[in-house]
Design an enzyme around this catalytic site. Structure first.
Site, PDB file in Angstrom:
ATOM      1  N   LYS A 248       0.863  -1.215  -0.025  1.00 58.71           N
ATOM      2  CA  LYS A 248      -0.041  -0.088   0.061  1.00 58.71           C
ATOM      3  C   LYS A 248       0.913   1.293   0.194  1.00 58.71           C
ATOM      4  CE  LYS A 248      -4.059   1.985   2.265  1.00 58.71           C
ATOM      5  NZ  LYS A 248      -4.857   1.844   3.281  1.00 58.71           N
ATOM      6  N   GLU A 336     -18.921  -5.950  11.326  1.00 53.26           N
ATOM      7  CA  GLU A 336     -19.850  -5.135  12.044  1.00 53.26           C
ATOM      8  C   GLU A 336     -21.030  -5.962  12.804  1.00 53.26           C
ATOM      9  OE1 GLU A 336     -18.027  -2.514   8.958  1.00 53.26           O
ATOM     10  OE2 GLU A 336     -19.129  -4.332   9.163  1.00 53.26           O
ATOM     11  N   ARG A 364     -24.853  -2.212   8.454  1.00 54.57           N
ATOM     12  CA  ARG A 364     -24.630  -3.555   8.068  1.00 54.57           C
ATOM     13  C   ARG A 364     -25.016  -4.412   9.050  1.00 54.57           C
ATOM     14  NH1 ARG A 364     -20.189  -3.514   4.177  1.00 54.57           N
ATOM     15  NH2 ARG A 364     -19.056  -5.109   5.688  1.00 54.57           N
TER      16      ARG A 364
END
Length: 593
Positions: A248, A336, A364
């Site tokens: 990244k 979640e 969610r």
């Protein structure tokens, strides 16, 4: 023709005209282009830099947009946008009226699926692949690019589980860089690390066990190796899985070395990578830090306090507690549903659980809120960061539905503090012992009290549940505000020539409502204005309308808030103005009475 190859690439067809030996130059130019624009305009940097070679390879090998390409979450899709006809207006990325920061179907035929939340790509691509089979198209390719943090989510595994018993022409590409926004966590992360390091026997391969043709791991920055493998997989039928390893922030040293900070670094020097430091001297605190510092302070004297966040320790500032009490604060990854039910389980055992989830992401876990928490009346403390309009991330990230979707749940207390002191005091009150679950919602960004930490942190007062506060008395109109948008009301009244006409009440509790105060207000005023930074359908204003109807009160009630539409991206100030809940709009409205 320009020596700059990227300037001549207006779509993937142009890209495919190049010789494969020219693609490393395209990769360098694409990285430079992303860095130059994001340095000035801001946005998500590290993720897109990490997949430059993969992005080029995918569009070079596959026949997009006929072949369908889905980027999970979409943080990493800047290169994709630039190569698919949006180079010239990429400078408008995430700005009002400009292109979206995430793939969006209405924006381009190359954006096969709208994204913004994690772990949806495999299910969507599988649905497309099955549909292609049903239509008799067995040649169309369906590609889902998903990160190692996102693939750990339950929904991604549900997609893999289904795909493994189909003959769908599906390719899942795991972009493994060991980080989402914060570093990846969990047993799956450990498994992938072992695979990358060659410590996991190939016969133990988890993905092969799910009936995928697994290949990798390969270097995701070796564009020739990636293209070679993609061409092989292009000819392979059925569900396939390619594991690539990337870095990244690749190509910008600071972004590689500090991947959390450079996920979305703000403005920075494109040449050096140095972030332009904004002075925070004499500024009010961020609401996330009010939460994080308060919970840490409370946890020092209450050993039952637990903190939970799904993959947002930095963004929620739960990291303060994680560093101080690592056995009592948990990052559970992008999960979640698990976070909510984990909190419920802990609450059954007498723990005081602060479950911190961004408002848009708590959507969610709606069934878990109802079934696992509220139905059992467990006193979980939900802390909803990024409530209201969040700005440039746009429609997928605005936290504008929580008041409506929580207010209808029995047993749920719903509270939105007007400022930092109210936030710290409700966090304090909640750990004293509540008989119900509570949702505390607060916005992205800074509060209003510059010296909050030095003058107020640790000085707590218990809040009476369900009570409103009269901030200012008035003669003609009663303005009822919920949460921090009430500060816009205060500022608007202060600008009026005749402020004595406006009364202002802070209704921080949407549930339970202060019915005694409402009775008085509805009796004394013929005009009431409600204001919230949530949807006008089903939220705080709706609650006031319901109360008036049930009790046969007949004042004229105007409901202000987020209109019944998906609000696009722009600054919070621009979006408040669009919704007519900014200070200027309120001043004009109040002055008309």
């Amino acid at each position: 023709m320009s020596d700059n190859l990227l300037s001549n690439i207006n779509n993937p067809t142009d890209l495919r005209l190049l010789d494969v030996a020219q693609l490393p130059q395209v990769a360098q130019e694409l990285r430079d282009f992303i860095i130059d624009i994001v340095a000035v305009k801001e946005g998500h940097l590290g993720a897109s830099l990490g997949v430059v070679e993969l992005t080029i390879a995918l569009h070079y090998v596959f026949d997009t947009p006929n072949d369908l390409l889905i980027w999970d979450v979409g943080h990493q899709a800047y290169g994709h946008k630039i190569l698919t006809g949006r180079r010239e207006n990429f400078h408008t990325n995430r700005q009002l009226g400009g292109i979206s920061g995430f793939p969006k179907r209405s924006e381009s035929i190359y954006d096969a699926f709208g994204v913004g939340h994690s772990s949806t790509s495999i299910s969507a691509a599988l649905g497309m692949a099955i549909a292609s089979n049903l239509k008799g198209d067995f040649h169309k390719q369906h590609i889902a690019v998903i990160g190692d943090a996102s693939i750990a989510s339950g929904m991604a595994f549900e997609g893999l589980n289904h795909a493994g018993v189909t003959d769908a022409n599906l390719l899942v590409i795991l972009n493994d860089n060991a980080i989402g926004i914060d570093p990846s966590v969990g047993a799956l992360k450990q498994y992938l690390t072992a695979v990358k390091e060659g410590k996991n026997p190939r016969q133990n391969n988890m993905i092969k066990s799910l009936n995928f043709d697994y290949s990798g791991p390969i270097d995701g920055h070796d564009i020739f190796a990636v293209i070679k493998e993609l061409k092989r997989l292009q000819k392979t039928k059925g569900p396939k899985f390619l594991h690539i390893i990337t870095t990244k922030g690749k190509g910008l040293l600071q972004a590689e070395e500090n991947q959390v900070k450079y996920h979305a670094p703000g403005k920075f020097d494109a040449a050096t990578g140095e972030i332009h430091i904004k002075s925070e001297e004499n500024l009010p605190p961020k609401y996330q830090d009010v939460f994080g510092l308060t919970v840490l302070d409370l946890a020092k004297s209450n050993e039952k306090i637990i903190g939970i966040t799904p993959a947002m320790p930095s963004g929620s500032s739960l990291k303060f507690m994680m560093d101080a009490f690592p056995k009592r604060a948990f990052d559970v990854g992008i999960a979640e549903q698990h976070a909510v039910t984990l909190a419920a389980g802990m609450a059954t055992q007498g723990m005081i659980v602060y479950c911190n989830i961004y408002s848009t992401f708590l959507q969610r876990a709606y069934d878990q809120i109802i079934h696992d928490v509220a139905l059992q009346n467990l006193p979980v403390i939900f802390c909803l960061d990024r409530a209201g309009l969040v700005g440039e991330d746009g429609a997928t990230h605005h936290g504008v539905f929580d008041l409506a979707y929580l207010r209808c749940i029995p047993n749920m207390i719903v509270y939105a503090p007007m400022n930092e002191i109210a936030l710290q005091n409700i966090l304090y009150t909640a750990q004293l012992g509540l008989n119900h679950p509570i949702a505390i919602r607060y916005p992205r960004g800074r509060g209003v009290i510059a010296d909050w930490q030095t003058q107020h942190l640790g000085k707590y007062e218990k809040i009476a549940i369900g009570k409103s506060i009269c901030i200012k008395e008035g003669t003609k109109v009663a303005v009822l505000s919920n949460g921090t948008i009430g500060n816009n009301v205060t500022l608007a009244i202060a600008k009026m020539n005749h402020p004595e006409t406006i009364a202002h009440y802070d209704f921080s509790f949407v549930k339970p409502l202060d019915k005694n105060a409402l009775h008085t207000i509805c009796t004394e005023f013929t005009t009431i204005i409600t204001i919230e930074d949530g949807t006008v359908k089903g939220g705080f204003g709706s609650a006031i309308l319901e109360y008036a109807a049930e009790n046969k009160h007949t004042p004229k009630i105007t409901v202000l808030g987020i209109p019944d539409e998906f609000i696009e991206h722009g600054t919070v100030a621009e979006l408040q103005q669009y919704c007519k809940i900014d200070v200027k709009s309120l001043e004009i409205l109040f002055s008309s009475y």
